[in-house]
Design an enzyme around this catalytic site. Structure first.
Site, PDB file in Angstrom:
ATOM      1  N   THR A  57       0.840  -1.194   0.000  1.00 46.91           N
ATOM      2  CA  THR A  57       0.000   0.000   0.000  1.00 46.91           C
ATOM      3  C   THR A  57       0.877   1.247   0.000  1.00 46.91           C
ATOM      4  OG1 THR A  57      -0.144   0.037   2.419  1.00 46.91           O
ATOM      5  CG2 THR A  57      -1.863  -1.187   1.225  1.00 46.91           C
ATOM      6  N   ALA A 115       1.728   3.355  -2.626  1.00 49.38           N
ATOM      7  CA  ALA A 115       2.666   3.503  -3.743  1.00 49.38           C
ATOM      8  C   ALA A 115       2.051   4.371  -4.831  1.00 49.38           C
ATOM      9  CB  ALA A 115       3.051   2.135  -4.300  1.00 49.38           C
ATOM     10  N   ILE A 155       8.211   5.736  -0.814  1.00 48.53           N
ATOM     11  CA  ILE A 155       8.851   4.537  -0.275  1.00 48.53           C
ATOM     12  C   ILE A 155       8.155   3.295  -0.818  1.00 48.53           C
ATOM     13  CG2 ILE A 155       9.343   3.255   1.835  1.00 48.53           C
ATOM     14  CD1 ILE A 155       9.498   5.950   3.299  1.00 48.53           C
ATOM     15  N   SER A 210       6.281   5.522  12.538  1.00 45.05           N
ATOM     16  CA  SER A 210       6.938   6.801  12.791  1.00 45.05           C
ATOM     17  C   SER A 210       6.897   7.090  14.283  1.00 45.05           C
ATOM     18  CB  SER A 210       6.223   7.915  12.030  1.00 45.05           C
ATOM     19  OG  SER A 210       6.737   9.188  12.383  1.00 45.05           O
ATOM     20  N   TYR A 250      -1.415  11.957  13.390  1.00 39.10           N
ATOM     21  CA  TYR A 250      -0.557  11.036  12.649  1.00 39.10           C
ATOM     22  C   TYR A 250       0.256  10.180  13.611  1.00 39.10           C
ATOM     23  CZ  TYR A 250       3.354   9.447   9.742  1.00 39.10           C
ATOM     24  OH  TYR A 250       4.306   8.693   9.120  1.00 39.10           O
TER      25      TYR A 250
END
Length: 259
Positions: free
Chosen positions: A15, A17, A23, A159, A168
């Site tokens: 997923t 892309a 990445i 992250s 996020y």
């Protein structure tokens, strides 16, 4: 290539892309070069809201790049904020390419905001895409998995960003716990589950000033590249990485070590 050779190749669904410099796209190229059939997910609705915009022609261009490695490639439009979409995407990939051996989740909804200025709508959307969508992808992947023992793979990008990017960071923190749970709960299927924290990588969102600042905060003196992450993900998906399970791996050149 004959059908037997095609069926022997592992299928991966990646997923996030949506653009050639992501990445996810680097992971797709890397795995195609190693003989994986590759399905890759994108969502133009999100890109259209971001500074870089949506460019639908790029999806077929990436698919053509991957097919040059003599593998199959399938672009999949998937809105992970829709609770029905993850299972539908997994079902489509399985129907067109066969059973999925590996799931790589590099998607993210990310709009900067903090404690005082995050709206309820923005908070919920981050969790819908980054957390709930990932959980539902993992569940659908496990439900269809029928590969050889010890081969199934899940890798999610995460992250540690929190301040001024609260929804996020919080949604990624919750994702970490889900993936670690999968490492235990899906082990009986022969599936491993790991997280990769790539640190700051410029995929089109950094200003030159920010790029310089972040490079200076990295022990190795440069920003990471999508290929840096793609190399680690490839290791985790190959047999050599099969003994790594339930880990959060920092692949960031020593970012934020106080240099």
């Amino acid at each position: 290539m004959d059908n037997d050779a095609r069926s022997a190749r592992p299928v991966v669904f990646i997923t996030g892309a949506s653009r050639p410099n992501t990445i996810g796209a680097a992971i797709a190229r890397n795995l195609a070069s190693l003989g994986f059939d590759v399905a890759f997910g994108y969502w133009d609705g999100y890109d259209a809201e971001m500074p870089w915009g949506a460019h639908p022609a790029q999806h077929e261009a990436l698919a053509a790049e991957l097919r040059a490695f003599d593998v199959r490639a399938l672009p999949v439009s998937v809105d992970l904020s829709d609770a029905e979409a993850p299972a539908a995407a997994i079902a489509r990939v399985r129907a067109e390419l066969g059973p999925i051996r590996a799931l790589v989740m590099s998607h993210a909804h990310s709009v900067d905001s903090g404690i005082l200025d995050t709206s309820v709508e923005a908070f919920d959307r981050h969790f819908a895409v980054n957390t709930r969508g990932s959980w539902l992808l993992i569940r659908a992947f496990a439900e269809q998995y029928e590969g050889p023992a010890g081969f199934g793979r899940i890798v999610a990008l995460t992250s540690d960003h929190t301040a001024h990017n609260v929804p996020y960071g919080a949604s990624k923190g919750a994702l970490d716990r889900i993936v670690k749970a999968a490492a235990v709960e899906l082990a009986h299927l022969g599936i491993t589950a790991n997280l990769v924290n790539p640190g700051p990588i410029d995929t089109g969102w950094m200003t030159p000033e920010l790029a310089q600042q972040l490079a200076a905060e990295t022990a190795l003196g440069r920003l990471g590249t999508p290929q840096d992450t793609a190399d680690l993900v490839a290791f985790l998906l190959l047999p050599a990485g099969g003994w790594v399970n339930g880990q959060l791996l920092h692949s960031n050149g020593g970012f934020n070590l106080g240099v």
